[in-house]
Design a protein around this motif. Sequence first.
Motif, PDB file in Angstrom:
ATOM      1  N   GLY A   1      52.068  26.787 -24.226  1.00  0.00           N
ATOM      2  CA  GLY A   1      52.973  27.540 -25.098  1.00  0.00           C
ATOM      3  C   GLY A   1      53.596  26.738 -26.222  1.00  0.00           C
ATOM      4  N   LYS A   2      53.011  25.617 -26.596  1.00  0.00           N
ATOM      5  CA  LYS A   2      53.552  24.839 -27.733  1.00  0.00           C
ATOM      6  C   LYS A   2      53.513  25.667 -29.019  1.00  0.00           C
ATOM      7  N   THR A   3      52.328  26.197 -29.321  1.00  0.00           N
ATOM      8  CA  THR A   3      52.176  26.938 -30.584  1.00  0.00           C
ATOM      9  C   THR A   3      52.997  28.221 -30.560  1.00  0.00           C
ATOM     10  N   THR A   4      52.879  28.967 -29.474  1.00  0.00           N
ATOM     11  CA  THR A   4      53.624  30.229 -29.362  1.00  0.00           C
ATOM     12  C   THR A   4      55.125  29.978 -29.511  1.00  0.00           C
ATOM     13  N   SER A   5      55.613  28.902 -28.889  1.00  0.00           N
ATOM     14  CA  SER A   5      57.052  28.616 -28.935  1.00  0.00           C
ATOM     15  C   SER A   5      57.488  28.132 -30.311  1.00  0.00           C
ATOM     16  N   SER A   6      56.706  27.239 -30.913  1.00  0.00           N
ATOM     17  CA  SER A   6      57.139  26.719 -32.214  1.00  0.00           C
ATOM     18  C   SER A   6      57.141  27.829 -33.259  1.00  0.00           C
ATOM     19  N   VAL A   7      56.124  28.673 -33.236  1.00  0.00           N
ATOM     20  CA  VAL A   7      56.029  29.736 -34.244  1.00  0.00           C
ATOM     21  C   VAL A   7      57.145  30.772 -34.046  1.00  0.00           C
ATOM     22  N   ASN A   8      57.295  31.268 -32.829  1.00  0.00           N
ATOM     23  CA  ASN A   8      58.297  32.329 -32.625  1.00  0.00           C
ATOM     24  C   ASN A   8      59.724  31.815 -32.769  1.00  0.00           C
ATOM     25  N   THR A   9      59.947  30.550 -32.432  1.00  0.00           N
ATOM     26  CA  THR A   9      61.276  29.964 -32.646  1.00  0.00           C
ATOM     27  C   THR A   9      61.546  29.799 -34.139  1.00  0.00           C
ATOM     28  N   ALA A  10      60.541  29.341 -34.888  1.00  0.00           N
ATOM     29  CA  ALA A  10      60.710  29.163 -36.334  1.00  0.00           C
ATOM     30  C   ALA A  10      61.073  30.497 -36.999  1.00  0.00           C
ATOM     31  N   VAL A  11      60.364  31.554 -36.608  1.00  0.00           N
ATOM     32  CA  VAL A  11      60.629  32.865 -37.218  1.00  0.00           C
ATOM     33  C   VAL A  11      62.009  33.379 -36.801  1.00  0.00           C
ATOM     34  N   ALA A  12      62.371  33.184 -35.538  1.00  0.00           N
ATOM     35  CA  ALA A  12      63.700  33.624 -35.083  1.00  0.00           C
ATOM     36  C   ALA A  12      64.806  32.898 -35.856  1.00  0.00           C
ATOM     37  N   LEU A  13      64.633  31.607 -36.089  1.00  0.00           N
ATOM     38  CA  LEU A  13      65.640  30.842 -36.855  1.00  0.00           C
ATOM     39  C   LEU A  13      65.716  31.342 -38.291  1.00  0.00           C
ATOM     40  N   ALA A  14      64.564  31.597 -38.896  1.00  0.00           N
ATOM     41  CA  ALA A  14      64.548  32.065 -40.289  1.00  0.00           C
ATOM     42  C   ALA A  14      65.237  33.422 -40.414  1.00  0.00           C
ATOM     43  N   ARG A  15      65.059  34.284 -39.409  1.00  0.00           N
ATOM     44  CA  ARG A  15      65.681  35.609 -39.447  1.00  0.00           C
ATOM     45  C   ARG A  15      67.199  35.532 -39.268  1.00  0.00           C
ATOM     46  N   LYS A  16      67.678  34.372 -38.792  1.00  0.00           N
ATOM     47  CA  LYS A  16      69.126  34.153 -38.706  1.00  0.00           C
ATOM     48  C   LYS A  16      69.642  33.427 -39.944  1.00  0.00           C
ATOM     49  N   GLY A  17      68.804  33.350 -40.980  1.00  0.00           N
ATOM     50  CA  GLY A  17      69.251  32.785 -42.253  1.00  0.00           C
ATOM     51  C   GLY A  17      69.081  31.288 -42.390  1.00  0.00           C
ATOM     52  N   LYS A  18      68.378  30.665 -41.448  1.00  0.00           N
ATOM     53  CA  LYS A  18      68.182  29.211 -41.528  1.00  0.00           C
ATOM     54  C   LYS A  18      66.959  28.880 -42.373  1.00  0.00           C
ATOM     55  N   LYS A  19      67.035  27.743 -43.075  1.00  0.00           N
ATOM     56  CA  LYS A  19      65.874  27.247 -43.837  1.00  0.00           C
ATOM     57  C   LYS A  19      65.009  26.452 -42.870  1.00  0.00           C
ATOM     58  N   VAL A  20      63.788  26.904 -42.669  1.00  0.00           N
ATOM     59  CA  VAL A  20      62.936  26.327 -41.631  1.00  0.00           C
ATOM     60  C   VAL A  20      61.579  25.909 -42.200  1.00  0.00           C
ATOM     61  N   LEU A  21      61.179  24.700 -41.852  1.00  0.00           N
ATOM     62  CA  LEU A  21      59.822  24.229 -42.149  1.00  0.00           C
ATOM     63  C   LEU A  21      59.087  24.054 -40.828  1.00  0.00           C
ATOM     64  N   LEU A  22      57.892  24.640 -40.738  1.00  0.00           N
ATOM     65  CA  LEU A  22      57.044  24.465 -39.559  1.00  0.00           C
ATOM     66  C   LEU A  22      55.854  23.591 -39.943  1.00  0.00           C
ATOM     67  N   VAL A  23      55.651  22.522 -39.185  1.00  0.00           N
ATOM     68  CA  VAL A  23      54.558  21.587 -39.457  1.00  0.00           C
ATOM     69  C   VAL A  23      53.471  21.799 -38.399  1.00  0.00           C
ATOM     70  N   ASP A  24      52.275  22.136 -38.840  1.00  0.00           N
ATOM     71  CA  ASP A  24      51.156  22.339 -37.911  1.00  0.00           C
ATOM     72  C   ASP A  24      50.333  21.055 -37.837  1.00  0.00           C
ATOM     73  N   LEU A  25      50.476  20.334 -36.723  1.00  0.00           N
ATOM     74  CA  LEU A  25      49.792  19.040 -36.569  1.00  0.00           C
ATOM     75  C   LEU A  25      48.480  19.167 -35.812  1.00  0.00           C
ATOM     76  N   ASP A  26      48.116  20.392 -35.423  1.00  0.00           N
ATOM     77  CA  ASP A  26      46.928  20.584 -34.588  1.00  0.00           C
ATOM     78  C   ASP A  26      45.749  21.013 -35.447  1.00  0.00           C
ATOM     79  N   GLN A  27      44.653  20.262 -35.346  1.00  0.00           N
ATOM     80  CA  GLN A  27      43.476  20.590 -36.166  1.00  0.00           C
ATOM     81  C   GLN A  27      42.902  21.973 -35.848  1.00  0.00           C
ATOM     82  N   GLN A  28      43.287  22.555 -34.692  1.00  0.00           N
ATOM     83  CA  GLN A  28      42.875  23.938 -34.388  1.00  0.00           C
ATOM     84  C   GLN A  28      43.546  24.947 -35.323  1.00  0.00           C
ATOM     85  N   ALA A  29      44.644  24.541 -35.960  1.00  0.00           N
ATOM     86  CA  ALA A  29      45.359  25.368 -36.946  1.00  0.00           C
ATOM     87  C   ALA A  29      45.833  26.715 -36.393  1.00  0.00           C
ATOM     88  N   SER A  30      46.178  26.756 -35.105  1.00  0.00           N
ATOM     89  CA  SER A  30      46.631  28.031 -34.523  1.00  0.00           C
ATOM     90  C   SER A  30      47.952  28.499 -35.129  1.00  0.00           C
TER      91      SER A  30
END
Length: 256
Positions: A14-43
Amino acid sequence: MRVISFSIFKGGTGKTTSSVNTAVALARKGKKVLLVDLDQQASATRYLDLDPEQAPSLYDVYMGAKPAALAIKRTKFGVDMLTSNGLLAAIEEALEPGDELKLAEFLTPLKPTYDFILIDTPPGKAMLAFNGLAAADLIIIPASAERMAVDGVADLISHVQRIMWNKFSLSHQELRILFTMYRATTAHSPAIVSNARKIWRDNILSVKIPHSTVFSRSYDAKTPMALLEPKHSGAISYDVFADWLIKYNDGQVPAS
Ligand SMILES: Nc1ncnc2c1ncn2[C@@H]1O[C@H](COP(=O)(O)OP(=O)(O)O)[C@@H](O)[C@H]1O
Ligand SMILES: [Mg+2]
């Protein structure tokens, strides 16, 4: 601001699922969020509906062709991204012991722009995974409450303590364990969490991400949970986790 990596050497927890859904949840609360995808699978890149093949990507940043600030892309979901693709395999090959802090260096100039930088780390013990760990102030360890999670968590924690804290003097780093794929109605998941709690105590977050097939549907639809199923317990759990992170970031150091 905090840099937060989602790391464990095991895949499929759940690394990808957690990082993505947490990033979106933070952004929807008005936070400036950068998500870095370090996995060559690019999920994570695909999940937020960006095209991995479209340059620039993290590959160009590692190659020195672009500063990170000029490689950032906007997603439709209010989150900015440094995207990944298969070319990161070449970076993985080229990195050598001693290159652990490269990502941390690339991200430093971006810190004033963001409230949170989240890193989705690849599985395995290769150099890009270590780059993700070394760049973090807070390491979130997504552990599956379905299978034997304890071994994977112990392995990650011992690596962080031995290498990151001792060799790279990153002892300011904090660790928290986020249980995912939790099935409250079985005996198995609660037993895994209570065993883990005996060992890691307050490092275990009280919010747990429920097991649900909606997560894979969300990935296939390239639509984060907060938009696909905002009332679903899976979406709500990431929202609760985002609130915890905001308090943590504000220095309130909430109970886990
Ligand atoms: N809470 C969950 N319940 C059920 N399936 C999940 C959950 N979280 C993730 N998944 C699914 O499990 C698989 C692995 O998740 P992923 O986030 O890609 O793990 P990792 O990045 O650690 O490899 C994916 O198919 C994903 O959709
Ligand atoms: Mg992943």
